[in-house]
Design a protein around this motif. Structure first.
Motif, PDB file in Angstrom:
ATOM      1  N   VAL A 175       0.005   0.814 -10.004  1.00  0.00           N
ATOM      2  CA  VAL A 175       0.936   1.726  -9.329  1.00  0.00           C
ATOM      3  C   VAL A 175       1.686   2.487 -10.417  1.00  0.00           C
ATOM      4  O   VAL A 175       2.494   1.908 -11.132  1.00  0.00           O
TER       5      VAL A 175
ATOM      6  N   LEU B 215       0.536   4.787  -0.502  1.00  0.00           N
ATOM      7  CA  LEU B 215      -0.384   3.656  -0.367  1.00  0.00           C
ATOM      8  C   LEU B 215      -1.801   4.129  -0.001  1.00  0.00           C
ATOM      9  O   LEU B 215      -2.793   3.576  -0.479  1.00  0.00           O
TER      10      LEU B 215
ATOM     11  N   LEU C 291       6.042  -3.434  -1.665  1.00  0.00           N
ATOM     12  CA  LEU C 291       4.924  -2.500  -1.613  1.00  0.00           C
ATOM     13  C   LEU C 291       3.555  -3.206  -1.539  1.00  0.00           C
ATOM     14  O   LEU C 291       2.670  -2.773  -0.814  1.00  0.00           O
TER      15      LEU C 291
ATOM     16  N   ALA D 260      -5.113   3.482  -2.114  1.00  0.00           N
ATOM     17  CA  ALA D 260      -6.278   2.862  -1.460  1.00  0.00           C
ATOM     18  C   ALA D 260      -7.488   3.785  -1.474  1.00  0.00           C
ATOM     19  O   ALA D 260      -8.514   3.487  -0.848  1.00  0.00           O
TER      20      ALA D 260
ATOM     21  N   PHE E   8       0.771  -2.750   1.351  1.00  0.00           N
ATOM     22  CA  PHE E   8      -0.588  -2.277   1.046  1.00  0.00           C
ATOM     23  C   PHE E   8      -1.594  -3.125   1.840  1.00  0.00           C
ATOM     24  O   PHE E   8      -2.496  -2.604   2.495  1.00  0.00           O
TER      25      PHE E   8
ATOM     26  N   LEU F 208      -2.063  -4.724  -5.943  1.00  0.00           N
ATOM     27  CA  LEU F 208      -1.324  -3.679  -6.654  1.00  0.00           C
ATOM     28  C   LEU F 208      -0.687  -4.320  -7.890  1.00  0.00           C
ATOM     29  O   LEU F 208      -0.093  -5.395  -7.794  1.00  0.00           O
TER      30      LEU F 208
END
Ligand code: GLU
Length: 327
Positions: A319, A285, A27, A289, A31, A251
Motif C-alpha cells: 500500500v 482498495l 484497511l 485488488a 480489503f 496488504l
C-alpha cells in the motif's frame, strides 16, 4: 445435546465476513471483506456476518459494534448474521460454546482428542521441531500418556486438548493459489482444539460454524492458507461437506510488513474522518485488488459488473503511503 445438522449446500453461493473484534477494522480487514463480498455478490450469492469473538480476553462487544457500523458505512452489507438475523446472538462465537462442546465431545468419545500438559516453554524448547517460519510442530509428547500419567499431570496443570492428526497428505485446490497439499503430521503435528482456559480453538470453531451456517465459499487472507488443511481434516472427521476456499494476498507496507491492527492509522475510523465518505477508500482498495487502473472514488456496487478475480495479484500487495490521506 442434539448435534445441529449442516445446512444444505445446494443453490447459491454463501460467503462470509468473519472478523475478530480484538481491534478496530483496518484497511487490511476491509480489503478481505471487500473481496469476499465481491466473490459472493458477483455470482448472485449471499453474505453472512459472524463475529469471531472466541477469546474473551481480547475481544469486546464494543469493538464488534464499531466493526459492524464501519462495514455498513463502507457499503459492505450482509444478508444474514450478527446484527440482522432474529437469532443474531448465535452469530457471535462467544455465544456458541455449547455447540462447539457437543462436537468436541463427539471427537473425545472417538478418542481423537487427548489432553496435553506441555507448558509453553516445553513447546518452544530449542529441541522442539520448528518450521522455517517459526511455527512449532507438536512432537506428540502427551499423545500416548497412560490414564494414570494423565491423572497425575492433571493434579498440577489444566490441560489443553489436541486433535490427533494422520500422516497423510491433505490436498485441495485453492481458488486463487491453485493446488495445495499438506501433511499435518509434518507441518503442524497434533493441533489444539481446546485451550487450557476452556476456550475452543479457532480451527474447531470456524469449521463447525462454516459448516452449520451453510457457508459454501470462504474468501480470506493467505495467512490462513496453512490453516485450511487442519479445517479440512475436521470437516472430514465430523462428516461435513467443506466449502470452496479462496485465499487472497495480504496488504503490506513498504517494508513488506503486514498491515495489522497495530497500525492504528489505517483503522477505518481514522480513514473515515480523513475522507468523509467511503468511495475513496473503496476505490483505493479496488485499485490495490487490480480491478481499476488508478484509484478513483467508487461504491462497492460499481465494482460488481467489472469484478474479475484473475486481476488480483498472488503476491502480497504494497500500500503506497502516498495514497493514504490521513488529514
Ligand atoms: N477471524 C479471522 C480474522 O479476523 C478470520 C478467520 C477466517 O476467515 O477463517 O482474521
Amino acid at each position: 445435546m442434539l448435534l445441529e445438522q449442516q445446512k444444505s449446500a445446494a443453490g447459491a453461493v454463501v460467503g462470509r465476513f468473519a472478523p475478530t473484534p480484538s481491534g478496530f477494522l483496518h484497511l487490511g480487514n476491509v480489503f478481505c471483506s471487500l473481496l469476499a463480498w465481491l466473490y459472493a455478490k458477483s455470482s448472485g450469492g449471499r453474505i453472512i456476518l459472524r463475529i469471531e469473538d472466541l477469546d474473551p480476553q481480547r475481544c469486546t462487544r464494543l469493538k464488534a459494534d464499531q466493526l459492524a457500523r464501519d462495514l455498513e458505512w463502507l457499503g459492505l452489507t450482509w444478508d444474514e448474521g450478527a446484527y440482522v438475523s432474529a437469532n443474531s446472538e448465535l452469530y457471535f462465537q462467544s455465544q456458541r460454546s455449547e455447540i462447539y462442546a457437543a462436537y468436541f465431545e463427539q471427537l473425545e468419545t472417538r478418542e481423537l482428542v487427548y489432553p496435553c500438559f506441555c507448558s509453553r516453554s516445553e513447546l518452544h524448547a530449542a529441541e522442539a521441531p520448528h518450521l522455517s517460519d517459526g511455527r512449532i510442530i507438536y512432537a506428540g509428547t502427551c499423545r500416548e500418556l497412560t490414564p494414570e500419567q494423565r491423572q497425575a499431570k492433571a493434579q498440577k496443570r489444566v490441560p489443553a486438548y489436541r486433535l490427533k492428526v494422520e500422516d497423510v497428505p491433505i490436498s485441495f485446490c485453492d481458488g486463487h493459489y491453485g493446488s495445495q497439499s499438506y501433511n499435518l503430521a509434518e507441518e503442524s503435528g497434533d493441533f489444539i482444539v481446546r485451550r487450557s482456559d476452556g476456550v475452543f480453538a479457532y480451527q474447531l470453531a470456524v469449521t463447525i460454524d462454516d459448516a452449520l451456517m451453510g457457508i459454501t465459499q470462504v474468501v480470506r487472507g493467505c495467512d490462513l492458507l496453512s490453516s485450511t488443511p487442519m479445517q479440512l481434516y475436521i470437516y472430514r472427521l465430523l462428516g461435513f461437506t467443506p466449502p470452496s476456499f479462496c485465499h487472497i494476498p495480504l496488504l503490506v507496507d513498504a517494508t513488506g510488513r503486514r498491515l495489522s491492527k497495530r497500525d492504528g492509522d489505517l483503522e477505518i475510523a481514522s480513514l473515515r474522518k480523513a475522507y468523509g465518505s467511503p468511495e475513496p477508500i473503496i476505490g483505493l482498495l479496488a485499485y490495490l485488488a487490480g480491478q481499476i487502473e488508478k484509484p478513483e472514488p467508487l461504491r462497492v456496487d460499481d465494482l460488481l459488473p467489472i469484478f474479475n478475480s484473475h486481476n488480483i495479484s498472488t503476491t502480497n500487495i504494497i500500500v503506497p503511503s502516498e495514497l493514504i490521506r490521513l488529514q
